[in-house]
Motif scaffolding. Structure first.
Motif, mmCIF file in Angstrom:
data_model
loop_
_atom_site.group_PDB
_atom_site.id
_atom_site.type_symbol
_atom_site.label_atom_id
_atom_site.label_comp_id
_atom_site.label_asym_id
_atom_site.label_seq_id
_atom_site.Cartn_x
_atom_site.Cartn_y
_atom_site.Cartn_z
ATOM 1 N N TRP A 112 -2.539 23.204 2.683
ATOM 2 C CA TRP A 112 -1.278 23.011 1.543
ATOM 3 C C TRP A 112 -0.987 24.663 1.855
ATOM 4 O O TRP A 112 0.247 25.434 2.169
ATOM 5 N N CYS A 135 0.054 17.229 4.458
ATOM 6 C CA CYS A 135 0.448 18.754 4.293
ATOM 7 C C CYS A 135 0.717 18.893 5.743
ATOM 8 O O CYS A 135 1.395 20.798 5.536
ATOM 9 N N LEU A 160 -7.257 19.439 0.289
ATOM 10 C CA LEU A 160 -5.645 19.597 -0.164
ATOM 11 C C LEU A 160 -5.401 21.190 0.214
ATOM 12 O O LEU A 160 -3.909 22.064 0.609
ATOM 13 N N LEU A 182 -2.459 11.273 -2.252
ATOM 14 C CA LEU A 182 -2.964 10.784 -0.575
ATOM 15 C C LEU A 182 -2.673 9.140 -0.853
ATOM 16 O O LEU A 182 -2.482 8.374 -0.095
ATOM 17 N N VAL A 231 -5.009 13.810 4.778
ATOM 18 C CA VAL A 231 -4.991 14.848 3.670
ATOM 19 C C VAL A 231 -4.221 16.014 4.867
ATOM 20 O O VAL A 231 -3.157 16.270 4.635
#
Length: 462
Positions: free
Chosen positions: A175, A307, A171, A275, A303
């Motif tokens: 991101w 994002c 993650l 999540l 995931v």
């Protein structure tokens, strides 16, 4: 300006016809009914409409308001099904008891069993001597059909320390790799959204607008998502509204986390969810889990999705968020700002429908002529929801689009997108109506009897 009126003539709301016919069936339907005796929303959605009314075969019964002859036929259809509905209620009670005995906790029992119970009632009538074995077989069959795609399986998967650490790292990387620079101007995107809403809204057969595919091909939904990351403002032509329209409680959407638990009563705004919370909603609300990917695959895909711009991967669904935002900022059930921006055929259709609601008429009177609220603020809070309708609308729209994204179900054209946008508007309206009715029932139940009120008045005047 005069208050909007209810439809004239002898036409009656279909929901009112269903409610009246249901109550006339008498006792035995408690497990399918709410506290006031009306059919549960899921009862109507999963049993009455698809299995008894069957609007696809009887299109004259599909309208929101029915003339006397269709209303009488609808009433007769429900009354003729009374015996089967009582048996359905008995089967549902038995399946819930069997479910508890087997230790099954995943999923909503109404979603999972309502239609199966109606089938059992049609085939076997009321539960008989072999009902226990049949109920056990149904509960086990539904559980097996999940294929391990349950909330419990998700919790176990994410509880593993190694998995949890790996996913947090993934993650973080996803991101950081986001494209943060939005296009300089979102005005073109909003203008095209207005064209689509003008073409689609308020007609029986929505027209497909070429602007819709232009928006998809230009990636304007992604543009909106990137603009939210960059704290863009003034997107909707109103500086008093946040660009995200309530999709997050923060100024900027936060970096998603893995999470370890969720509760339907305390879920954060969509773009603030972990999540676990995102997938918890999908698994809880799904009636066909066998159509979902396995839990590891669900998590892996989420995931990247969490994002992605607007928390969605499919561009047609992101464009639907853009269209929904343009619709949401013009929602005005109270008729306070007729000159607001973005008025289209879609706005006129949705707003006029809302303004016919009795609860909206009362809220409008409270807004125009505010007086002390005798109910302690309960109805005033519900009226406030109608002054800021965009938050409830956008949050419900996002959840519906997220579910489609998980199932790889894009919106192929403008008509499909409008079907979702309009459906969410109807859902929000029905939910508000139900909350008003619940509040009124509570207030009525707690009100002192007339004799007590008279006695108190006499004592004050003595």
């Amino acid at each position: 300006m005069p208050l909007p009126s209810q439809p004239t003539g002898a036409r009656r709301p279909r929901a009112m016809v269903i409610d009246g016919a249901w109550r006339a069936l008498g006792p035995g339907l408690e497990s399918l009914s709410g506290p006031g005796g009306a059919p549960l929303t899921r009862t109507v959605k999963l049993i009455v409409l698809p299995l008894i009314v069957r609007p696809a075969l009887h299109p004259d019964l599909a309208a929101d308001f029915l003339a006397p002859e269709p209303a009488a036929r609808l009433d007769a259809l429900i009354r003729e099904s009374g015996g089967r509905l009582v048996a359905t209620a008995q089967w549902f009670t038995l399946l819930k008891r069997t479910r508890r005995a087997l230790g099954v906790v995943a999923g909503n029992p109404q979603d999972l069993y309502f239609q199966r119970c109606f089938e059992l009632a049609a085939e076997h009538g009321e539960p008989g001597a072999d009902a226990g074995a049949l109920a056990r077989a149904v509960v086990e069959d539904v559980a097996d059909a999940d294929g391990g795609r349950t909330v419990d399986a998700l919790k176990r998967y994410l509880a593993d320390a190694t998995q949890h650490a790996r996913l947090e790292k993934e993650l973080g990387v996803a991101w950081e790799e986001r494209q943060l620079t939005p296009a300089a101007d979102t005005a073109v995107a909003v203008a095209l959204a207005g064209e689509v809403l003008e073409a689609c809204g308020g007609v029986e057969e929505p027209r497909n607008s070429p602007s819709y595919m232009s928006m998809v091909e230009a990636g304007l939904g992604e543009l909106l998502g990137r603009a939210l990351w960059a704290h863009a403002s003034g997107i909707w032509g109103r500086d008093d509204l946040p660009a995200h329209l309530g999709l997050t409680e923060r100024e900027l959407p936060p970096r998603p986390r893995v999470g370890r638990g969720a509760s339907t009563a305390t879920l954060p705004a969509p773009l603030d969810r972990t999540l676990y919370e995102r997938l918890f909603v999908v698994l809880q609300s799904s009636t066909r889990r066998d159509e979902l990917p396995t839990v590891p695959e669900l998590v892996g895909r989420e995931v990247g999705r969490s994002c992605a711009p607007l928390g969605l991967c499919d561009e047609t669904l992101r464009v639907a968020v853009l269209l929904g935002g343009q619709l949401a900022v013009g929602l005005d059930p109270l008729g306070i700002d007729e000159s607001g921006p973005g008025r289209t055929a879609a706005h006129r259709a949705v707003n006029s429908r809302w303004r016919r609601e009795a609860s909206v008429l009362r809220a409008r009177r409270m807004t125009v002529s505010p007086r002390p609220d005798p109910d302690g603020g309960v109805l005033e809070a519900l009226a406030q929801d109608l002054r800021t309708p965009w938050t409830a609308y956008m949050r419900r729209l996002w959840v519906r689009l997220h579910g489609r994204d998980v199932r790889d179900a894009p919106l192929a054209d403008a008509a499909s997108a409008w079907s979702v946008l309009d459906g969410v508007a109807r859902s929000v309206m029905m939910d508000h109506r139900a909350r008003v009715r619940s509040a009124l029932r509570t207030l009525t139940a707690s009100a002192p009897p007339p004799a007590a009120v008279a006695e108190a008045a006499e004592s004050r005047s003595a």
